[in-house]
Design a protein around this motif. Structure first.
Motif, PDB file in Angstrom:
ATOM      1  N   GLU A  60       1.107  -1.140   0.346  1.00  0.00           N
ATOM      2  CA  GLU A  60      -0.084  -0.151  -0.246  1.00  0.00           C
ATOM      3  C   GLU A  60       0.901   1.572   0.410  1.00  0.00           C
ATOM      4  OE1 GLU A  60      -3.719  -1.290   3.112  1.00  0.00           O
ATOM      5  OE2 GLU A  60      -1.836  -0.399   3.635  1.00  0.00           O
ATOM      6  N   TYR A 113      -7.042  -9.779   2.303  1.00  0.00           N
ATOM      7  CA  TYR A 113      -6.925  -7.800   2.118  1.00  0.00           C
ATOM      8  C   TYR A 113      -8.693  -7.811   2.677  1.00  0.00           C
ATOM      9  CZ  TYR A 113      -5.683  -3.857   0.767  1.00  0.00           C
ATOM     10  OH  TYR A 113      -4.628  -2.112   1.068  1.00  0.00           O
ATOM     11  N   ARG A 124     -11.157  -6.760   1.127  1.00  0.00           N
ATOM     12  CA  ARG A 124     -12.020  -5.878   1.056  1.00  0.00           C
ATOM     13  C   ARG A 124     -12.963  -6.314  -0.302  1.00  0.00           C
ATOM     14  NH1 ARG A 124      -8.758  -3.562   3.373  1.00  0.00           N
ATOM     15  NH2 ARG A 124      -7.709  -1.876   3.865  1.00  0.00           N
ATOM     16  N   LYS A 125     -14.430  -5.473  -0.864  1.00  0.00           N
ATOM     17  CA  LYS A 125     -15.170  -6.230  -1.099  1.00  0.00           C
ATOM     18  C   LYS A 125     -14.885  -4.825  -2.105  1.00  0.00           C
ATOM     19  CE  LYS A 125     -16.745 -10.250   0.168  1.00  0.00           C
ATOM     20  NZ  LYS A 125     -16.275 -11.531  -0.678  1.00  0.00           N
ATOM     21  N   PHE A 126     -15.369  -5.342  -3.648  1.00  0.00           N
ATOM     22  CA  PHE A 126     -15.081  -3.875  -4.394  1.00  0.00           C
ATOM     23  C   PHE A 126     -16.143  -3.633  -5.427  1.00  0.00           C
ATOM     24  CE2 PHE A 126     -11.410  -6.009  -3.545  1.00  0.00           C
ATOM     25  CZ  PHE A 126      -9.752  -5.021  -3.403  1.00  0.00           C
ATOM     26  N   SER A 186     -18.584  -6.906  -4.044  1.00  0.00           N
ATOM     27  CA  SER A 186     -19.656  -6.718  -4.172  1.00  0.00           C
ATOM     28  C   SER A 186     -20.812  -6.502  -4.341  1.00  0.00           C
ATOM     29  CB  SER A 186     -20.104  -5.418  -3.067  1.00  0.00           C
ATOM     30  OG  SER A 186     -19.033  -4.203  -4.247  1.00  0.00           O
ATOM     31  N   MET A 189     -14.943   1.577  -4.003  1.00  0.00           N
ATOM     32  CA  MET A 189     -14.112   0.465  -4.005  1.00  0.00           C
ATOM     33  C   MET A 189     -13.391   0.143  -5.606  1.00  0.00           C
ATOM     34  SD  MET A 189     -11.999   0.134  -1.251  1.00  0.00           S
ATOM     35  CE  MET A 189     -10.915  -0.818  -1.232  1.00  0.00           C
TER      36      MET A 189
END
Length: 418
Positions: free
Chosen positions: A178, A216, A218-220, A258, A372
């Motif tokens: 990151e 990680y 995250r949902k995108f 997502s 995201m």
């Protein structure tokens, strides 16, 4: 101005300006000295001056192709005979031809009125950046090394630059890296210098090591992918490794998406690839097709880079857009901004192979403000996006940029970690 024109038919983009937005302020370190630079992607990469190929009708080119001698073991085609793939491709082209021709004409004329398409300097003597990319080979080597098991690894993300300004701690192959700063950073990685845009993250790996991206957490809301489709010319040139279409089903898109995630796939002009995405790949993931867009490639004079009706290479590529439907509710019934069909993205293409224009601006009307965003099979990075691929840093090498002193100084306090 990265979006030169926006109209009813789509957009005319300045692809180079889209890249430059992330590098107006870059921080670089040399020993204990810190410098502030401005990076610009090299303009000669976008000096496409001439249309390739003489203007011929589709039937003329087919007749020429039939005259070419076939290997003796293959049955010669009958006069005028086309295979099923060629028939399907021609039918698809005829269906979209008018929209592409008229829409491109309108957007190009609007760009000309703004003084954008006035040709460009003759760049034939300027060599394109030719940095050899060994990232895919490094991914293969990393798989052979004994590493920490994904189940045992606690941290699946790491900061690009440590507090002492060092990057030697980085494990690029099994952790998401990151840059949480608001500034780009020029850093040494694997013996080369790369520039990493602000507010971005990336994972350098292939199919076999995607677990760090999944862990990680995250949902995108947007997933864009440019798969390495099987292609005879690419196989011959060995520019990159192709991937059989069936392998794409292994991508864990449902685990990354997502609800109502917008999924966008670049597709080459092969009817079987387009059919595979629409009829097999998207249904396999639970994605409902909502639109097809076209990236139209023009020269700096505003001409198609290939004749529109050429049977060999078309001046456009297809993007298939879909919505991920986690429940039984269809994309058309769920709450999500409608996506118009047959929109055009017109731009002067990069002369670098597989260097697509960023979709960040054209997708904004169809996603939330704080969406995201993820790019799969990425070959470059974008501010605010997370990217994955075995060549994810390919076009981040500093040799693709020109560097000048930044106009504004960067505050030296706590820049690369918050």
């Amino acid at each position: 101005m990265s979006v030169v024109v926006e109209g009813k038919d789509g957009w005319f983009l300045d692809a180079c300006a889209l890249i430059d937005r992330g590098y107006e302020r870059c921080l670089t370190r040399n020993a204990n000295l810190q410098s502030n630079l401005k990076g610009c992607f090299k303009r000669q990469c976008f000096h496409v001056l001439k249309c390739h190929g003489a203007v011929k009708t589709c039937s003329d080119a087919v007749q020429e192709r039939i005259k070419i001698e076939r290997p003796p073991k293959k049955r010669k085609r009958k006069h005028g005979e086309l295979n099923q793939g060629e028939i399907d491709s021609h039918a698809f082209h005829e269906k979209v031809r008018c929209a592409i021709l008229e829409g491109t004409k309108s957007l190009v004329e609007s760009a000309r009125l703004l003084g954008y398409l006035e040709g460009g300097p003759d760049a034939t003597e300027d060599l394109l950046p030719g940095q050899e990319c060994n990232l895919a080979s490094l991914c293969d080597m990393a798989k052979e090394l004994a590493g920490v098991d994904d189940e045992d690894q606690q941290d699946h993300a790491q900061l690009l630059v440590a507090e002492d300004g060092c990057t030697s701690h980085l494990d690029l192959f099994s952790r998401v890296t990151e840059n949480t700063s608001n500034w780009a950073a020029v850093v040494p990685l694997m013996g080369e210098e790369y520039v990493i845009p602000p507010r971005t993250a990336f994972l350098l790996s292939d199919f076999s090591r995607m677990q760090p991206l999944l862990r990680y957490g995250r949902k995108f809301d947007v997933i864009v992918m440019d798969p390495p489709w099987e292609n005879k010319s690419v196989k011959r040139s060995r520019r990159y490794r192709c991937l059989p279409s069936s392998q794409l089903k292994r991508l864990p898109v449902p685990c990354l998406a997502s609800p109502n995630c917008l999924v966008v796939t670049w597709v080459t002009n092969r009817a079987r690839h387009l059919r595979f995405v629409r009829d097999e790949l998207y249904p396999h993931w639970g994605v409902e097709v909502v639109a097809e867009w076209f990236w139209v490639k023009v020269t700096t004079q505003g001409q198609f880079v290939f004749p529109l009706d050429s049977p060999h290479k078309k001046p456009y590529e297809v993007l298939v857009l879909g919505r991920y439907c986690r429940s039984q509710t269809s994309a058309s019934e769920s709450f999500s901004p409608p996506v118009q069909d047959q929109r055009l993205i017109v731009s002067v293409p990069s002369a670098l192979h597989s260097h697509k224009p960023s979709l960040s601006e054209v997708l904004k009307p169809y996603i939330a403000t704080e969406a995201m965003c993820l790019e799969l099979f990425a070959r470059s990075l974008q501010p605010g996006w997370i990217s994955w691929g075995n060549e994810v840093l390919r076009f981040q090498h500093t040799s693709y940029f020109t560097w000048t002193p930044a106009d504004e100084p960067i505050q030296s306090t706590n820049l690369l970690h918050h």
